[in-house]
Design a protein around this motif. Structure first.
Motif, short mmCIF file in Angstrom:
data_model
loop_
_atom_site.label_atom_id
_atom_site.label_comp_id
_atom_site.label_asym_id
_atom_site.label_seq_id
_atom_site.Cartn_x
_atom_site.Cartn_y
_atom_site.Cartn_z
N GLY A 229 19.94 0.56 -7.38
CA GLY A 229 20.89 1.38 -8.16
C GLY A 229 21.95 2.07 -7.32
N THR A 230 21.99 1.82 -6.01
CA THR A 230 22.99 2.47 -5.16
C THR A 230 24.37 1.86 -5.40
OG1 THR A 230 22.59 0.91 -3.34
CG2 THR A 230 21.26 2.94 -3.39
N ASP A 231 25.39 2.49 -4.81
CA ASP A 231 26.77 2.02 -4.99
C ASP A 231 27.19 1.02 -3.92
OD1 ASP A 231 27.11 3.58 -7.23
OD2 ASP A 231 27.82 5.32 -6.07
N ASN A 232 26.35 0.84 -2.91
CA ASN A 232 26.72 -0.02 -1.78
C ASN A 232 26.21 -1.45 -2.00
OD1 ASN A 232 25.91 -1.22 1.09
ND2 ASN A 232 27.67 0.16 1.35
N ASP A 233 27.14 -2.42 -1.99
CA ASP A 233 26.74 -3.82 -2.25
C ASP A 233 25.80 -4.34 -1.17
OD1 ASP A 233 28.19 -3.94 -4.55
OD2 ASP A 233 29.92 -5.01 -3.69
N GLY A 234 26.03 -3.94 0.07
CA GLY A 234 25.14 -4.38 1.15
C GLY A 234 23.71 -3.92 0.94
N THR A 235 23.56 -2.70 0.47
CA THR A 235 22.22 -2.18 0.18
C THR A 235 21.58 -2.95 -0.97
OG1 THR A 235 22.98 0.01 0.88
CG2 THR A 235 20.93 -0.09 -0.38
N LYS A 236 22.35 -3.24 -2.01
CA LYS A 236 21.83 -4.01 -3.15
C LYS A 236 21.36 -5.40 -2.71
CE LYS A 236 24.94 -1.77 -6.48
NZ LYS A 236 26.12 -1.97 -7.36
N ILE B 151 13.24 -5.54 -13.15
CA ILE B 151 13.94 -6.67 -13.76
C ILE B 151 15.23 -6.25 -14.47
CG2 ILE B 151 13.77 -8.34 -15.67
CD1 ILE B 151 11.09 -9.18 -14.56
N PRO B 152 15.24 -5.16 -15.25
CA PRO B 152 16.51 -4.77 -15.91
C PRO B 152 17.65 -4.52 -14.90
CG PRO B 152 14.67 -3.62 -16.91
CD PRO B 152 14.13 -4.30 -15.70
N GLN B 153 17.31 -3.86 -13.74
CA GLN B 153 18.34 -3.60 -12.73
C GLN B 153 18.85 -4.91 -12.12
OE1 GLN B 153 15.61 -1.91 -13.26
NE2 GLN B 153 15.61 0.16 -12.36
N LEU B 154 17.95 -5.85 -11.84
CA LEU B 154 18.36 -7.14 -11.28
C LEU B 154 19.24 -7.92 -12.26
CD1 LEU B 154 15.02 -8.22 -9.57
CD2 LEU B 154 17.18 -7.73 -8.40
N VAL B 155 18.91 -7.85 -13.54
CA VAL B 155 19.72 -8.52 -14.56
C VAL B 155 21.12 -7.93 -14.59
CG1 VAL B 155 20.01 -8.86 -17.04
CG2 VAL B 155 17.79 -9.28 -15.99
N GLN B 156 21.22 -6.60 -14.43
CA GLN B 156 22.54 -5.96 -14.40
C GLN B 156 23.38 -6.46 -13.22
OE1 GLN B 156 22.02 -1.73 -14.45
NE2 GLN B 156 21.33 -1.67 -16.59
N LEU B 157 22.69 -6.71 -12.09
CA LEU B 157 23.41 -7.16 -10.89
C LEU B 157 23.97 -8.57 -11.06
CD1 LEU B 157 21.17 -5.86 -7.95
CD2 LEU B 157 23.16 -4.78 -9.00
N LEU B 158 23.46 -9.33 -12.02
CA LEU B 158 23.98 -10.68 -12.27
C LEU B 158 25.43 -10.66 -12.73
CD1 LEU B 158 20.93 -12.33 -14.12
CD2 LEU B 158 21.54 -12.53 -11.70
N SER B 159 25.87 -9.52 -13.24
CA SER B 159 27.26 -9.39 -13.72
C SER B 159 28.15 -8.69 -12.70
CB SER B 159 27.28 -8.62 -15.05
OG SER B 159 26.49 -9.27 -16.02
N GLU C 25 0.84 -1.21 0.00
CA GLU C 25 0.00 0.00 0.00
C GLU C 25 0.87 1.26 0.00
OE1 GLU C 25 -2.45 -0.46 3.41
OE2 GLU C 25 -3.65 -2.10 2.55
N GLN C 26 2.04 1.16 0.62
CA GLN C 26 2.95 2.31 0.67
C GLN C 26 3.89 2.36 -0.54
OE1 GLN C 26 2.85 4.72 3.03
NE2 GLN C 26 1.05 3.68 3.83
N GLU C 27 3.63 1.51 -1.52
CA GLU C 27 4.43 1.46 -2.76
C GLU C 27 5.92 1.26 -2.47
OE1 GLU C 27 3.34 5.12 -4.71
OE2 GLU C 27 1.74 4.08 -5.81
N VAL C 28 6.19 0.27 -1.61
CA VAL C 28 7.56 0.00 -1.23
C VAL C 28 8.39 -0.50 -2.43
CG1 VAL C 28 7.20 -2.42 -0.58
CG2 VAL C 28 8.98 -1.09 0.57
N GLU C 29 7.71 -1.04 -3.44
CA GLU C 29 8.41 -1.61 -4.59
C GLU C 29 9.28 -0.56 -5.30
OE1 GLU C 29 4.60 -3.75 -3.78
OE2 GLU C 29 5.09 -1.66 -4.28
N LYS C 30 8.74 0.65 -5.44
CA LYS C 30 9.51 1.71 -6.11
C LYS C 30 10.77 2.04 -5.32
CE LYS C 30 5.45 3.90 -8.23
NZ LYS C 30 4.62 5.12 -8.29
N CYS C 31 10.62 2.06 -4.00
CA CYS C 31 11.76 2.36 -3.13
C CYS C 31 12.84 1.28 -3.28
CB CYS C 31 11.28 2.43 -1.70
SG CYS C 31 12.59 2.47 -0.46
#
Length: 602
Positions: free
Chosen positions: A60-67, A92-100, A48-54
């Motif tokens: 997209g942050t630079d911190n691996d722990g956050t990702k 999905i595009p961002q998650l695919v990028q994290l695979l590399s 309900e709070q649209e946490v998905e966008k957050c």
């Protein structure tokens, strides 16, 4: 969570994660959301709070722990269908990028999120492919981290449920890449890898790739696993891959038949797929299937090289036709051979060793010749041809002919070019006799050609195949078979029909227990039923073959009865009939009727 939401604290927390520059704050906030998202009620509030966008922003942050924390939160939120759809569209595009990523934990978290996003969701699976996710997923199969490999294999399995995506996965060499996970010692990786093979192996090219890349051996070894899920998925993969002769034959050589029989005899290890896997492999090893199971279905087409060894217990492996033919004549029942294929004179490469072929593969895969004198002639011709082709080549050049021969000695490492060229003129002479000896044509073996069976097939093709209805074909074929094998026998005179003596005379004449079916002029139930099935398969009449006890066997056919009078065009289901080949050849007895029961019993 409700209290935080009612006081506005949740919205403020999510806003901070988006605008804060403190990486620790973002990481800890993502971890908090991930923990909260494992509860169904919390997921509703977060949605309900649209946490998905957050969460997508945090990817997209630079911190691996956050990702990692954001990916874990996404994986948990995917239990909510609305969240799964929203994240699928945005993240999905961002998650695919994290695979590399260079960080293995980031890869694992991203792959796990993709597992949950694509499970039972074709649109998200397509989105992964559109984001060019297939290649990085396949690359992850070589990771040293078990969680990464298991998750990548699962995502690929989810994608493979759609044919276009499966073909795309296959084109990226999935079957070669999956071999390493199949060798894993981790049961989760083993299970997921076997499931991927089952998902992709329904394509002939994929099975060929798996076979050529050495994937069948580790797959068969998974059948021995003590883990139920690993064993079940391995059985599933074997069942799927055993859809063609080469793969089924290769798996049989690796022991799949033996271990599947062992599994099915064990109450604790048997599973939903072990029976189906065994049946599938036996479908490509019909002599073993008929001897062990006692039946061949209408889809089991008898081809040249088939032989009826007689009934054997489960777990007993048949000898090959060549081995049986080499045995001395003994008092065991005759082995009935079906072979109408005449060897053709061909010039091909030396054949594969006999023990690498199933009995049914004999005729199609081996070099064929007509006599030993022809063998010698072919050897000379081939040797001459090879000599002419090899003359202009340099002596140091390796070839398939030179392995183990004199040519290899002419190439000396570390010598100058002039020294290598020096013996060039002298090489053809010592090579010639070795080539003739090494071509293994004289070792070839062929089943005896049954010329009488060839005549039978020709005759039924001309006279019975053109008949207008299946019923007429069945009746005519039954009468044909009975006529060739001693004619009708009166029920009370069956004991006077001396078929055993006739078969013994053929065995003595051939000095062998293997008897071509065409040579049998006096045949009982199981001889006639086998011949009927062989000829029916050749002219396209669908029938099954069932072995009974005490030399009994019979054929079952499905026929549609005529519509009842007064109801034109009524389609009735087909009825199963037993074909009489002994007493009243051509008589059709309804399955289960007293007449049919008497036919199959003494």
């Amino acid at each position: 969570m409700q209290l935080i939401q009612e006081t506005g604290g949740l919205r403020k927390l999510l806003a901070f994660t988006e605008v804060s520059t403190l990486t620790d704050f973002q990481k800890n906030a993502a971890k908090a959301i991930a923990k909260a998202a494992y509860d169904p009620e919390n997921r509703k509030i977060l949605n309900e709070q649209e946490v998905e966008k957050c969460l997508v922003t945090l990817l997209g942050t630079d911190n691996d722990g956050t990702k990692i924390a954001a990916s874990q939160a996404i994986a948990a939120m995917c239990e909510n269908l609305a969240s799964k759809q929203t994240i699928g569209t945005l993240g999905i595009p961002q998650l695919v990028q994290l695979l590399s990523s260079d960080n293995e934990e980031v890869k694992e978290a991203a792959a796990t999120a993709l597992v949950n996003l694509t499970t039972a969701h074709p649109a998200n699976a397509s989105a992964v492919a559109e984001a060019d996710g297939i290649e990085p997923l396949i690359n992850l199969l070589s990771s040293k981290r078990d969680g990464v490999v298991a998750s990548a294999a699962t995502v690929l399995t989810n994608l493979a449920t759609q044919e276009p995506l499966r073909l795309s996965i296959q084109s990226h060499g999935i079957m070669t890449a999956i071999v390493e996970p199949l060798h894993s010692t981790n049961s989760i990786v083993q299970s997921r890898a076997a499931l991927t093979v089952a998902a992709v192996g329904c394509d002939a090219d994929a099975r060929t790739e798996l076979r050529n890349s050495g994937g069948l051996d580790p797959l068969i070894k998974l059948l021995y696993s003590k883990h139920d899920e690993v064993r079940r998925n391995a059985c599933w993969a074997v069942m799927v891959c055993a859809a063609d002769d080469p793969t089924a034959a290769a798996m049989t050589r690796l022991g799949a038949l033996d271990i599947l029989e062992e599994i099915n005899l064990s109450i604790g290890r048997k599973n939903n797929f072990s029976d189906a896997a065994l049946d599938k492999i036996l479908d490509h090893n019909l002599p073993q299937k008929y001897s062990q199971m006692g039946f061949l279905t209408s889809s089991n087409i008898i081809t040249d090289g088939f032989y009826d060894f007689g009934q054997v217990k489960p777990g007993v492996k048949l000898l090959s036709l060549e081995e049986l033919s080499a045995q001395q004549l003994n008092d065991r029942r005759a082995i009935i051979l079906v072979n109408s294929k005449t060897p053709e004179l061909e010039l091909t490469a030396p054949p594969v060793a006999t023990d690498e072929k199933s009995p049914q593969d004999f005729l199609s895969s081996r070099v064929t010749t007509s006599s030993s004198s022809t063998n010698r002639k072919i050897s000379r011709e081939r040797a001459s041809s090879i000599e002419e082709k090899e003359k202009p080549e340099s002596p140091g050049r390796s070839s398939s002919v030179s392995k183990g021969g004199g040519r290899e000695k002419g190439s000396r490492k570390g010598k100058g070019k002039k020294e290598e060229e020096k013996p060039k003129e002298e090489e053809p002479e010592p090579v010639m006799p070795k080539i003739v000896e090494e071509v293994p044509l004289k070792a070839l073996w062929y089943p005896p050609v049954d010329s009488i069976l060839v005549d039978y097939i020709t005759e039924v093709s001309k006279t019975i195949l053109p008949l207008p209805t299946t019923k007429e074909q069945v009746v005519a074929l039954a009468q044909f078979v009975a006529e060739k094998m001693g004619g009708p026998i009166e029920t009370d005179k069956l004991h006077e029909f001396s078929w055993e003596l006739h078969i013994s005379e053929i065995e003595y004449e051939l000095k062998c227990n293997v008897v071509p079916i065409g040579k049998i002029n006096k045949g009982t139930f199981y001889h006639r039923a086998l011949l009927f099935k062989v000829l029916a398969d050749r002219i396209g009449v669908s029938c099954s073959l069932v072995r009974g006890e005490y030399t009994r066997a019979w054929n079952e056919v499905k026929l549609v009865d005529d519509s009842p009078l007064g109801i034109p065009g009524l389609l009735l289901p087909p009825q199963v009939y037993i074909v009489d080949l002994m007493y009243q050849p051509g008589n059709l007895m309804k399955e289960g009727s007293p007449e049919a029961d008497r036919y199959g019993r003494i």
